[in-house]
Design a protein around this motif. Structure first.
Motif, PDB file in Angstrom:
ATOM      1  N   SER A   1     -16.647  -1.568  17.644  1.00 14.77           N
ATOM      2  CA  SER A   1     -15.688  -1.005  16.145  1.00 14.77           C
ATOM      3  C   SER A   1     -15.518  -1.890  15.128  1.00 14.77           C
ATOM      4  O   SER A   1     -15.827  -2.821  15.710  1.00 14.77           O
ATOM      5  CB  SER A   1     -14.540  -0.618  16.450  1.00 14.77           C
ATOM      6  OG  SER A   1     -13.814  -2.470  16.721  1.00 14.77           O
ATOM      7  N   HIS A   2     -15.982  -1.803  14.389  1.00 14.13           N
ATOM      8  CA  HIS A   2     -16.287  -2.590  13.081  1.00 14.13           C
ATOM      9  C   HIS A   2     -14.258  -2.673  12.362  1.00 14.13           C
ATOM     10  O   HIS A   2     -13.814  -1.421  11.836  1.00 14.13           O
ATOM     11  CB  HIS A   2     -16.715  -1.742  12.101  1.00 14.13           C
ATOM     12  CG  HIS A   2     -15.894  -2.730  10.957  1.00 14.13           C
ATOM     13  ND1 HIS A   2     -15.016  -2.751  10.144  1.00 14.13           N
ATOM     14  CD2 HIS A   2     -17.081  -3.609  10.289  1.00 14.13           C
ATOM     15  CE1 HIS A   2     -15.878  -3.235   8.287  1.00 14.13           C
ATOM     16  NE2 HIS A   2     -16.477  -4.407   9.301  1.00 14.13           N
ATOM     17  N   VAL A   3     -13.501  -3.668  12.458  1.00 11.81           N
ATOM     18  CA  VAL A   3     -12.306  -4.086  12.150  1.00 11.81           C
ATOM     19  C   VAL A   3     -11.592  -4.258  11.029  1.00 11.81           C
ATOM     20  O   VAL A   3     -12.476  -5.678  10.421  1.00 11.81           O
ATOM     21  CB  VAL A   3     -11.464  -4.118  13.023  1.00 11.81           C
ATOM     22  CG1 VAL A   3     -10.016  -4.881  12.968  1.00 11.81           C
ATOM     23  CG2 VAL A   3     -11.536  -3.854  14.412  1.00 11.81           C
ATOM     24  N   VAL A   4     -10.948  -3.856   9.967  1.00 13.09           N
ATOM     25  CA  VAL A   4     -10.323  -4.806   8.271  1.00 13.09           C
ATOM     26  C   VAL A   4      -8.789  -5.142   8.771  1.00 13.09           C
ATOM     27  O   VAL A   4      -8.381  -3.880   8.789  1.00 13.09           O
ATOM     28  CB  VAL A   4     -10.859  -4.089   7.061  1.00 13.09           C
ATOM     29  CG1 VAL A   4     -10.629  -4.959   6.178  1.00 13.09           C
ATOM     30  CG2 VAL A   4     -11.974  -4.248   7.340  1.00 13.09           C
ATOM     31  N   ILE A   5      -8.004  -6.433   8.447  1.00 13.50           N
ATOM     32  CA  ILE A   5      -7.071  -6.302   8.761  1.00 13.50           C
ATOM     33  C   ILE A   5      -6.196  -6.780   7.714  1.00 13.50           C
ATOM     34  O   ILE A   5      -7.323  -7.945   6.824  1.00 13.50           O
ATOM     35  CB  ILE A   5      -6.515  -6.861   9.955  1.00 13.50           C
ATOM     36  CG1 ILE A   5      -7.283  -6.626  11.387  1.00 13.50           C
ATOM     37  CG2 ILE A   5      -4.756  -7.662   9.899  1.00 13.50           C
ATOM     38  CD1 ILE A   5      -6.842  -7.193  12.659  1.00 13.50           C
ATOM     39  N   ASP A   6      -5.182  -6.773   6.569  1.00 18.13           N
ATOM     40  CA  ASP A   6      -5.167  -7.120   5.641  1.00 18.13           C
ATOM     41  C   ASP A   6      -3.543  -7.410   5.651  1.00 18.13           C
ATOM     42  O   ASP A   6      -3.045  -6.033   6.082  1.00 18.13           O
ATOM     43  CB  ASP A   6      -5.267  -6.390   4.083  1.00 18.13           C
ATOM     44  CG  ASP A   6      -6.499  -6.023   3.424  1.00 18.13           C
ATOM     45  OD1 ASP A   6      -7.419  -7.285   3.526  1.00 18.13           O
ATOM     46  OD2 ASP A   6      -7.777  -4.525   4.768  1.00 18.13           O
ATOM     47  N   PRO A   7      -3.243  -8.924   5.483  1.00 21.05           N
ATOM     48  CA  PRO A   7      -1.625  -9.073   5.576  1.00 21.05           C
ATOM     49  C   PRO A   7      -0.615  -8.008   3.943  1.00 21.05           C
ATOM     50  O   PRO A   7      -1.960  -8.216   3.190  1.00 21.05           O
ATOM     51  CB  PRO A   7      -1.992  -9.939   5.293  1.00 21.05           C
ATOM     52  CG  PRO A   7      -2.673 -10.596   4.064  1.00 21.05           C
ATOM     53  CD  PRO A   7      -4.009  -9.789   5.378  1.00 21.05           C
ATOM     54  N   ILE A   8       0.235  -7.721   4.407  1.00 23.70           N
ATOM     55  CA  ILE A   8       1.423  -7.056   3.600  1.00 23.70           C
ATOM     56  C   ILE A   8       1.862  -7.598   3.144  1.00 23.70           C
ATOM     57  O   ILE A   8       2.916  -8.561   4.184  1.00 23.70           O
ATOM     58  CB  ILE A   8       1.197  -5.644   4.167  1.00 23.70           C
ATOM     59  CG1 ILE A   8       0.415  -4.292   4.362  1.00 23.70           C
ATOM     60  CG2 ILE A   8       2.354  -5.003   3.246  1.00 23.70           C
ATOM     61  CD1 ILE A   8       1.011  -3.480   5.027  1.00 23.70           C
ATOM     62  N   LEU A   9       2.209  -8.551   1.633  1.00 22.30           N
ATOM     63  CA  LEU A   9       3.623  -9.344   1.783  1.00 22.30           C
ATOM     64  C   LEU A   9       4.280  -8.460   0.980  1.00 22.30           C
ATOM     65  O   LEU A   9       3.497  -7.818  -0.763  1.00 22.30           O
ATOM     66  CB  LEU A   9       2.392 -10.568   0.726  1.00 22.30           C
ATOM     67  CG  LEU A   9       1.701 -11.006   2.021  1.00 22.30           C
ATOM     68  CD1 LEU A   9       0.877 -12.242   1.479  1.00 22.30           C
ATOM     69  CD2 LEU A   9       2.139 -12.132   2.987  1.00 22.30           C
ATOM     70  N   ASP A  10       5.697  -9.112   0.458  1.00 19.45           N
ATOM     71  CA  ASP A  10       6.691  -8.354  -0.628  1.00 19.45           C
ATOM     72  C   ASP A  10       6.398  -9.470  -1.573  1.00 19.45           C
ATOM     73  O   ASP A  10       5.545 -10.454  -1.695  1.00 19.45           O
ATOM     74  CB  ASP A  10       7.610  -8.293  -0.114  1.00 19.45           C
ATOM     75  CG  ASP A  10       8.490  -9.498  -0.227  1.00 19.45           C
ATOM     76  OD1 ASP A  10       7.207 -10.934  -0.101  1.00 19.45           O
ATOM     77  OD2 ASP A  10       9.276  -9.678   0.596  1.00 19.45           O
ATOM     78  N   PRO A  11       6.862  -8.914  -3.176  1.00 21.75           N
ATOM     79  CA  PRO A  11       7.050  -9.810  -3.902  1.00 21.75           C
ATOM     80  C   PRO A  11       6.620 -11.448  -4.344  1.00 21.75           C
ATOM     81  O   PRO A  11       6.332 -12.307  -5.165  1.00 21.75           O
ATOM     82  CB  PRO A  11       7.250  -9.351  -4.926  1.00 21.75           C
ATOM     83  CG  PRO A  11       7.476  -7.752  -4.429  1.00 21.75           C
ATOM     84  CD  PRO A  11       7.601  -7.652  -3.409  1.00 21.75           C
ATOM     85  N   THR A  12       7.483 -11.291  -3.109  1.00 24.37           N
ATOM     86  CA  THR A  12       8.321 -13.040  -2.873  1.00 24.37           C
ATOM     87  C   THR A  12       7.318 -13.473  -1.728  1.00 24.37           C
ATOM     88  O   THR A  12       7.307 -14.909  -1.333  1.00 24.37           O
ATOM     89  CB  THR A  12       9.918 -12.969  -2.448  1.00 24.37           C
ATOM     90  OG1 THR A  12       9.949 -12.380  -1.255  1.00 24.37           O
ATOM     91  CG2 THR A  12      10.466 -12.733  -3.147  1.00 24.37           C
ATOM     92  N   GLY A  13       6.355 -12.910  -1.213  1.00 24.98           N
ATOM     93  CA  GLY A  13       5.459 -13.566  -0.386  1.00 24.98           C
ATOM     94  C   GLY A  13       5.724 -13.538   1.173  1.00 24.98           C
ATOM     95  O   GLY A  13       4.890 -14.194   2.140  1.00 24.98           O
ATOM     96  N   LYS A  14       6.606 -13.150   1.562  1.00 26.33           N
ATOM     97  CA  LYS A  14       7.041 -12.641   2.692  1.00 26.33           C
ATOM     98  C   LYS A  14       6.513 -11.622   3.035  1.00 26.33           C
ATOM     99  O   LYS A  14       6.194 -10.842   2.732  1.00 26.33           O
ATOM    100  CB  LYS A  14       8.599 -12.089   2.623  1.00 26.33           C
ATOM    101  CG  LYS A  14       9.175 -11.823   3.704  1.00 26.33           C
ATOM    102  CD  LYS A  14      10.504 -11.583   3.860  1.00 26.33           C
ATOM    103  CE  LYS A  14      11.212 -10.826   5.476  1.00 26.33           C
ATOM    104  NZ  LYS A  14      12.010 -10.573   5.470  1.00 26.33           N
ATOM    105  N   LEU A  15       5.315 -12.363   4.506  1.00 23.49           N
ATOM    106  CA  LEU A  15       4.513 -10.758   5.115  1.00 23.49           C
ATOM    107  C   LEU A  15       5.956  -9.661   6.046  1.00 23.49           C
ATOM    108  O   LEU A  15       6.852  -9.773   7.147  1.00 23.49           O
ATOM    109  CB  LEU A  15       4.419 -11.622   6.268  1.00 23.49           C
ATOM    110  CG  LEU A  15       3.828 -11.052   7.845  1.00 23.49           C
ATOM    111  CD1 LEU A  15       2.171 -10.721   6.686  1.00 23.49           C
ATOM    112  CD2 LEU A  15       3.137 -11.403   8.381  1.00 23.49           C
ATOM    113  N   LEU A  16       4.960  -8.953   5.741  1.00 24.51           N
ATOM    114  CA  LEU A  16       6.053  -7.367   6.085  1.00 24.51           C
ATOM    115  C   LEU A  16       5.452  -6.775   7.371  1.00 24.51           C
ATOM    116  O   LEU A  16       5.560  -6.025   7.960  1.00 24.51           O
ATOM    117  CB  LEU A  16       6.184  -6.317   4.923  1.00 24.51           C
ATOM    118  CG  LEU A  16       6.140  -6.865   3.341  1.00 24.51           C
ATOM    119  CD1 LEU A  16       6.485  -5.757   2.316  1.00 24.51           C
ATOM    120  CD2 LEU A  16       8.445  -7.776   3.786  1.00 24.51           C
TER     121      LEU A  16
END
Length: 640
Positions: A103-118
């Motif tokens: 597999s080829h894998v891409v992982i992107d972090p999701i942050l809220d407007p304050t920079g908190k990791l969701l």
């Protein structure tokens, strides 16, 4: 207005959800900050085999192999995504059924407007087919490299576009003698000869390969030790996908031994063809000479009788003598033909060469003329050789005459001898024993390769029309071969000619040949002679000669008829029979007569030498054409 915006966002989210669920070529799902799966699309279900209800709430590390989990790769991927804002990589993953896929894998972090990791958005693509193709290609390339490296009969290597070496296989090392580190990076012209480099051959090779798509040729190349070898070379250009010239693939094979073997085979074929041609011409010449001998026997016999009858008329005698000389010239011609065919009657006996040359030196000097100097060079103690004295004298006279004709402005002829064992150097390797080389050398014009190759062919002559029969050298060749020796002709244009007659050494204790002069005609009583010959003209001529001598003659035209006449005529004192007859040969007739009457003398008349076995080999021979004196002498010998 705010409510409309909220409704609008809900619609967009719904549409995005539908879009993601519709994607089946990618596994797209969400995981929370701890790695727990919170969403699952159709592509993820297809790739990994899990239903949404089965996988939601589980940790995404379950898709990794046991080895990768023990190595902490799932957490490292999340940490990298947080630290660098993105993780991208490839690796093996595990489906629900336990099978693996690449597999080829891409992982992107999701942050809220304050920079908190969701959480994380994770996209996976199944690249198993590509991975397998790459593995197959890699394996194929490795196998190809191993194959190329293991080849030792071919030099296989690559060149860059300018002709510099980029690799080197074991075959190249074996054939050319260089180690890889000695040649990689150097220009391939180093293998060419200096003359080929000066002529621009390396550049021409690459130019032809580039423009025509391939170069193939044979040429001499140079090894590390300076020796040369004949190479078969193939050069192919290597093009990139965009049409860029990447370099050249070059394959070289050492074909020196193969070429030499082919040349040797061609020479052997040519020698076989020449031998077959000479054998066929020899058989033809022998047959023609046999028939001519029968005709000359008739002519000479009748001329001899007529001359005796008309001896008182000098004008007629002159005509008869002239006709006899013409017939004798024909006899000389047939003897040469028989010598070439190796079917002449030879009286092989020990011959003292210095004494023989001394005995005919006067004749040779008178034949050569005042402008030619004759020299003889014989070492002390030259061993006697086995030869026919008369034929050897005739051969020497032929060779000396040829040498004289090759020196129109005069020169030197040298007759010499040396002894040698059979060896490759003197072309006697096929016959064992010791030999004496009797050579006749001149300082004349010599011969080019074409003339030398044909010099011993029958009827080949460089003399003008009517000045030579072209049988001289072929006669000498046939005579020497019949003795069990070799005749070798050496010559170069403007450097003279040497004719070598390799004669077998006589056995120890053999007496050298002596010439016995016949002082008087033997006295023979009147006999009853049975004469057999299938040629009626020869039969009549022989009977007339015998009757002229006073003998009573009974004649027969075949062996069967002759045997019948012998059985009913007990008074027959002597039998003279032709050798070559149909149905019953002379030898077969002689055998039948001996059974009836063992002590009756029998003479075999023949136009050429025939191999006989048993008692017939010891019977007296009467060589055709014969004179009345020859007939008298042979009868006297048979009646002893």
């Amino acid at each position: 207005m705010s409510q409309d915006r909220t409704n609008g966002n809900g619609v967009e989210e719904k549409r995005l959800r539908l879009l993601i669920d519709a994607v089946v070529d990618y596994a797209i799902y969400m995981i929370d900050p701890d790695g727990i799966i919170t969403s699952w699309n159709a592509g993820a279900k297809r790739f990994k085999g899990y239903e949404e209800a089965e996988i939601l709430g589980h940790h995404f590390s379950r898709f990794y192999t046991d080895e990768d989990r023990r190595a902490g790769l799932p957490q490292k991927a999340l940490d990298t995504a947080i630290r660098e804002g993105r993780f991208e990589g490839e690796g093996w993953r595990v489906r629900k059924d336990g099978s693996h896929f690449w597999s080829h894998v891409v992982i992107d972090p999701i942050l809220d407007p304050t920079g908190k990791l969701l959480g994380f958005a994770k996209i996976t693509r199944d690249l198993t087919d590509r991975k397998m193709a790459e593995e197959t290609l890699k394996q194929s390339e490795q196998q190809f490299r191993l194959l190329v490296q293991s080849v030792t009969d071919y030099a296989i290597y690559m060149l860059d576009p300018r002709g510099h070496l980029t690799n080197w296989n074991l075959g190249a090392q074996r054939i050319k003698g260089y180690l890889p580190e000695e040649v990689i990076g150097k220009h391939f012209s180093m293998f060419y000869t200096p003359e080929d480099r000066a002529a621009g051959e390396p550049l021409r090779t690459l130019s032809i390969a580039t423009n025509e798509g391939r170069f193939e040729n044979k040429g001499w190349r140079v090894r590390k030790d300076g020796t040369r070898f004949l190479a078969h070379v193939v050069v192919d250009p290597i093009w990139g996908e965009t049409g860029t010239l990447l370099g050249f693939a070059k394959i070289t094979r050492d074909v020196t031994e193969v070429t030499q073997a082919q040349q040797a085979l061609e020479q052997t074929r040519e020698a076989l063809f020449q031998a077959q041609k000479m054998q066929a011409i020899g058989q033809l010449s022998g047959g023609i000479a046999h028939d001519f001998n029968n005709l000359l026997t008739v002519i000479l016999g009748n001329l001899e009788i007529v001359r005796k009858r008309l001896a008182d008329d000098p004008k007629i005698v002159r005509l008869l003598d002239n006709a006899t000389q013409g017939a004798l010239r024909g006899v000389s011609l047939t003897q040469r033909m028989l010598a070439f065919a190796r079917r002449q009657e030879l009286k092989s006996e020990p011959v003292d060469l210095p004494a023989l040359i001394q005995g005919i030196s006067g004749l040779l000097r008178s034949s050569l003329g005042p402008s030619v100097v004759l020299e003889t060079r014989f070492p002390q103690g030259v061993e006697p050789v086995m030869a026919d004295v008369n034929q050897l004298e005739l051969a020497l006279l032929n060779l000396a005459t040829n040498a004289r004709d090759a020196m129109p402005n005069g020169g030197t002829i040298t007759i010499s001898s040396r002894e040698a064992e059979a060896s490759d150097g003197n072309r006697l390797s096929s016959i064992a024993g010791r030999y004496v080389c009797l050579s006749v050398s001149d300082t004349g014009l010599g011969m080019d390769e074409v003339t030398l190759a044909s010099a011993m062919d029958p009827f080949f002559t460089t003399k003008g029309l009517g000045k030579g029969t072209g049988l001289g050298l072929s006669m000498v060749h046939g005579f020497i071969e019949q003795l069990g020796g070799r005749f070798i002709l050496k010559s170069r244009k403007d450097h003279g000619t040497t004719a070598e007659m390799w004669l077998p050494v006589a056995l120890e204790g053999s007496a050298s040949a002596r010439v016995v002069e016949q002082n008087s005609t033997p006295d023979i009583p009147r006999l009853c002679v049975l004469v057999i010959d299938d040629d009626s003209l020869v039969l009549t001529s022989t009977c007339l000669l015998l009757e002229d001598l006073g003998h009573r003659v009974i004649s027969a035209t075949s062996g069967r008829q002759g045997l019948e006449l012998f059985e009913v005529n007990p008074s027959i004192d002597l039998v003279i029979t032709d050798m070559a007859m149909p149905q019953m040969s002379g030898a077969q007739l002689a055998d039948a007569i001996r059974r009836l009457k063992p002590d009756v003398p029998i003479i075999l008349a023949t136009g050429y030498a025939e191999r006989l076995e048993g008692f017939a080999a010891g019977l007296p021979r009467l060589s055709k054409p014969f004179t009345q004196l020859n007939l008298v002498e042979t009868i006297a010998s048979a009646m002893k």
